[in-house]
Design a protein around this motif. Sequence first.
Motif, PDB file in Angstrom:
ATOM      1  N   ALA A   1      -4.333  18.036  44.161  1.00 52.45           N
ATOM      2  CA  ALA A   1      -5.739  17.636  44.238  1.00 52.45           C
ATOM      3  C   ALA A   1      -5.831  16.203  44.734  1.00 52.45           C
ATOM      4  O   ALA A   1      -4.916  15.408  44.533  1.00 52.45           O
ATOM      5  CB  ALA A   1      -6.397  17.759  42.868  1.00 52.45           C
TER       6      ALA A   1
ATOM      7  N   ARG B   1      -8.604  12.763  44.969  1.00 55.54           N
ATOM      8  CA  ARG B   1      -9.877  12.131  44.627  1.00 55.54           C
ATOM      9  C   ARG B   1     -10.311  11.392  45.877  1.00 55.54           C
ATOM     10  O   ARG B   1      -9.691  10.409  46.292  1.00 55.54           O
ATOM     11  CB  ARG B   1      -9.741  11.190  43.441  1.00 55.54           C
ATOM     12  CG  ARG B   1     -11.114  10.669  42.967  1.00 55.54           C
ATOM     13  CD  ARG B   1     -11.059   9.961  41.634  1.00 55.54           C
ATOM     14  NE  ARG B   1     -10.055   8.923  41.572  1.00 55.54           N
ATOM     15  CZ  ARG B   1     -10.217   7.669  42.010  1.00 55.54           C
ATOM     16  NH1 ARG B   1     -11.343   7.307  42.581  1.00 55.54           N
ATOM     17  NH2 ARG B   1      -9.242   6.802  41.893  1.00 55.54           N
ATOM     18  N   ARG B   2     -11.362  11.889  46.503  1.00 53.89           N
ATOM     19  CA  ARG B   2     -11.810  11.372  47.786  1.00 53.89           C
ATOM     20  C   ARG B   2     -12.275   9.923  47.681  1.00 53.89           C
ATOM     21  O   ARG B   2     -12.920   9.547  46.720  1.00 53.89           O
ATOM     22  CB  ARG B   2     -12.952  12.240  48.318  1.00 53.89           C
ATOM     23  CG  ARG B   2     -12.541  13.665  48.612  1.00 53.89           C
ATOM     24  CD  ARG B   2     -13.760  14.517  48.948  1.00 53.89           C
ATOM     25  NE  ARG B   2     -14.563  13.895  49.978  1.00 53.89           N
ATOM     26  CZ  ARG B   2     -14.629  14.306  51.248  1.00 53.89           C
ATOM     27  NH1 ARG B   2     -13.957  15.371  51.627  1.00 53.89           N
ATOM     28  NH2 ARG B   2     -15.389  13.690  52.119  1.00 53.89           N
TER      29      ARG B   2
ATOM     30  N   HIS C   1     -15.023  12.264  44.321  1.00 54.31           N
ATOM     31  CA  HIS C   1     -14.888  13.616  43.776  1.00 54.31           C
ATOM     32  C   HIS C   1     -13.464  14.146  43.924  1.00 54.31           C
ATOM     33  O   HIS C   1     -12.787  13.857  44.917  1.00 54.31           O
ATOM     34  CB  HIS C   1     -15.837  14.587  44.492  1.00 54.31           C
ATOM     35  CG  HIS C   1     -17.270  14.261  44.290  1.00 54.31           C
ATOM     36  ND1 HIS C   1     -18.255  14.831  45.045  1.00 54.31           N
ATOM     37  CD2 HIS C   1     -17.911  13.428  43.425  1.00 54.31           C
ATOM     38  CE1 HIS C   1     -19.429  14.380  44.670  1.00 54.31           C
ATOM     39  NE2 HIS C   1     -19.241  13.514  43.684  1.00 54.31           N
ATOM     40  N   TRP C   2     -13.047  14.946  42.942  1.00 52.99           N
ATOM     41  CA  TRP C   2     -11.762  15.649  43.026  1.00 52.99           C
ATOM     42  C   TRP C   2     -11.963  16.953  43.782  1.00 52.99           C
ATOM     43  O   TRP C   2     -12.900  17.705  43.489  1.00 52.99           O
ATOM     44  CB  TRP C   2     -11.229  15.944  41.623  1.00 52.99           C
ATOM     45  CG  TRP C   2     -10.642  14.751  40.957  1.00 52.99           C
ATOM     46  CD1 TRP C   2     -11.238  13.960  40.021  1.00 52.99           C
ATOM     47  CD2 TRP C   2      -9.339  14.202  41.182  1.00 52.99           C
ATOM     48  NE1 TRP C   2     -10.386  12.943  39.656  1.00 52.99           N
ATOM     49  CE2 TRP C   2      -9.205  13.068  40.343  1.00 52.99           C
ATOM     50  CE3 TRP C   2      -8.267  14.555  42.004  1.00 52.99           C
ATOM     51  CZ2 TRP C   2      -8.057  12.291  40.301  1.00 52.99           C
ATOM     52  CZ3 TRP C   2      -7.119  13.778  41.961  1.00 52.99           C
ATOM     53  CH2 TRP C   2      -7.020  12.664  41.129  1.00 52.99           C
ATOM     54  N   GLU C   3     -11.081  17.212  44.765  1.00 50.53           N
ATOM     55  CA  GLU C   3     -11.160  18.417  45.586  1.00 50.53           C
ATOM     56  C   GLU C   3      -9.764  18.785  46.059  1.00 50.53           C
ATOM     57  O   GLU C   3      -8.868  17.946  46.076  1.00 50.53           O
ATOM     58  CB  GLU C   3     -12.038  18.177  46.829  1.00 50.53           C
ATOM     59  CG  GLU C   3     -13.470  17.849  46.528  1.00 50.53           C
ATOM     60  CD  GLU C   3     -14.287  17.567  47.778  1.00 50.53           C
ATOM     61  OE1 GLU C   3     -13.752  17.690  48.907  1.00 50.53           O
ATOM     62  OE2 GLU C   3     -15.464  17.216  47.633  1.00 50.53           O
TER      63      GLU C   3
ATOM     64  N   ALA D   1      -7.703   9.486  50.562  1.00 50.94           N
ATOM     65  CA  ALA D   1      -7.647   9.874  49.152  1.00 50.94           C
ATOM     66  C   ALA D   1      -7.267   8.678  48.281  1.00 50.94           C
ATOM     67  O   ALA D   1      -6.190   8.113  48.440  1.00 50.94           O
ATOM     68  CB  ALA D   1      -6.647  11.000  48.956  1.00 50.94           C
TER      69      ALA D   1
ATOM     70  N   GLU E   1      -6.620   8.871  45.214  1.00 51.76           N
ATOM     71  CA  GLU E   1      -5.583   9.345  44.308  1.00 51.76           C
ATOM     72  C   GLU E   1      -5.180  10.753  44.726  1.00 51.76           C
ATOM     73  O   GLU E   1      -6.011  11.563  45.114  1.00 51.76           O
ATOM     74  CB  GLU E   1      -6.121   9.352  42.877  1.00 51.76           C
ATOM     75  CG  GLU E   1      -5.106   9.563  41.808  1.00 51.76           C
ATOM     76  CD  GLU E   1      -5.695   9.430  40.403  1.00 51.76           C
ATOM     77  OE1 GLU E   1      -4.981   9.793  39.458  1.00 51.76           O
ATOM     78  OE2 GLU E   1      -6.849   8.985  40.264  1.00 51.76           O
TER      79      GLU E   1
ATOM     80  N   MET F   1      -2.254  18.967  39.438  1.00 46.77           N
ATOM     81  CA  MET F   1      -3.081  19.304  38.279  1.00 46.77           C
ATOM     82  C   MET F   1      -2.779  20.715  37.807  1.00 46.77           C
ATOM     83  O   MET F   1      -2.463  21.599  38.617  1.00 46.77           O
ATOM     84  CB  MET F   1      -4.571  19.261  38.637  1.00 46.77           C
ATOM     85  CG  MET F   1      -5.148  17.917  38.900  1.00 46.77           C
ATOM     86  SD  MET F   1      -6.952  18.077  39.171  1.00 46.77           S
ATOM     87  CE  MET F   1      -7.428  16.375  39.189  1.00 46.77           C
TER      88      MET F   1
ATOM     89  N   ALA G   1     -11.967  18.697  36.269  1.00 40.21           N
ATOM     90  CA  ALA G   1     -12.186  17.595  37.224  1.00 40.21           C
ATOM     91  C   ALA G   1     -13.042  17.964  38.430  1.00 40.21           C
ATOM     92  O   ALA G   1     -13.761  17.119  38.954  1.00 40.21           O
ATOM     93  CB  ALA G   1     -10.834  17.066  37.712  1.00 40.21           C
ATOM     94  N   MET G   2     -12.964  19.205  38.891  1.00 39.83           N
ATOM     95  CA  MET G   2     -13.649  19.606  40.123  1.00 39.83           C
ATOM     96  C   MET G   2     -14.974  20.290  39.832  1.00 39.83           C
ATOM     97  O   MET G   2     -15.132  20.944  38.805  1.00 39.83           O
ATOM     98  CB  MET G   2     -12.767  20.560  40.939  1.00 39.83           C
ATOM     99  CG  MET G   2     -11.534  19.930  41.499  1.00 39.83           C
ATOM    100  SD  MET G   2     -10.621  21.121  42.545  1.00 39.83           S
ATOM    101  CE  MET G   2      -9.112  20.208  42.822  1.00 39.83           C
TER     102      MET G   2
END
Length: 140
Positions: free
Chosen positions: A24, A26-27, A32-34, A98, A100, A104, A112-113
Motif C-alpha cells: 500500500a 500513502r499518496r 490517502h492509503w491506496e 508516495a 509512505e 499491510m 486504512a483505505m
Amino acid sequence: MTDTPRYSVSVAGIVVNGSGQVLAIRRRDNGHWEPPGGVLEMAETFEEGVRREVYEETGLSVQVDRLTGVYKNMQRGIVALVYRCTPLNEPIPATAEAAEVRWMTLHEVREAMSPAYAVRVTDALEAEVRTRSHDGVNLL
C-alpha cells in the motif's frame, strides 16, 4: 448524434507478498492509503501500465499475474483495471509520489483505505474477476 463520453482509464496493482500482505502507498497529494496505480498512457498495454505505475510509486518490480477487477468511479468517469501482482524485489519506503510505502495485512487495509479501494484488495484475493461501481469513496 450525441457526443461520445470521455473516460479516463487507470490501472492498479494489488501486490501480494509471500506472507499474504498487500503493498500500500500513502499518496503525497491527498494523504490517502491506496494500492499503487494511476492513469494508463496511450502507448502502453494494461500490464505495462501496471508495472510502470507500481515501480514509479514504490520502486518495486512486479510480475503481473491476472486481472482481478474492473471498477468505475461514477462521479469522475474513471474506469480502473486492477491486477494481482507478485513482487520481484523489495519496495523503497517512500517515493516522489508516495509519502509512505508499506506492507499491510488485510485487516490493516480495511482500516486504512476507503471502501472503494479496500474492496479492490479483497477482490484480488478471490478467484473470480469482479466488476463494481463507486462514488469515489463508497460502493454503489
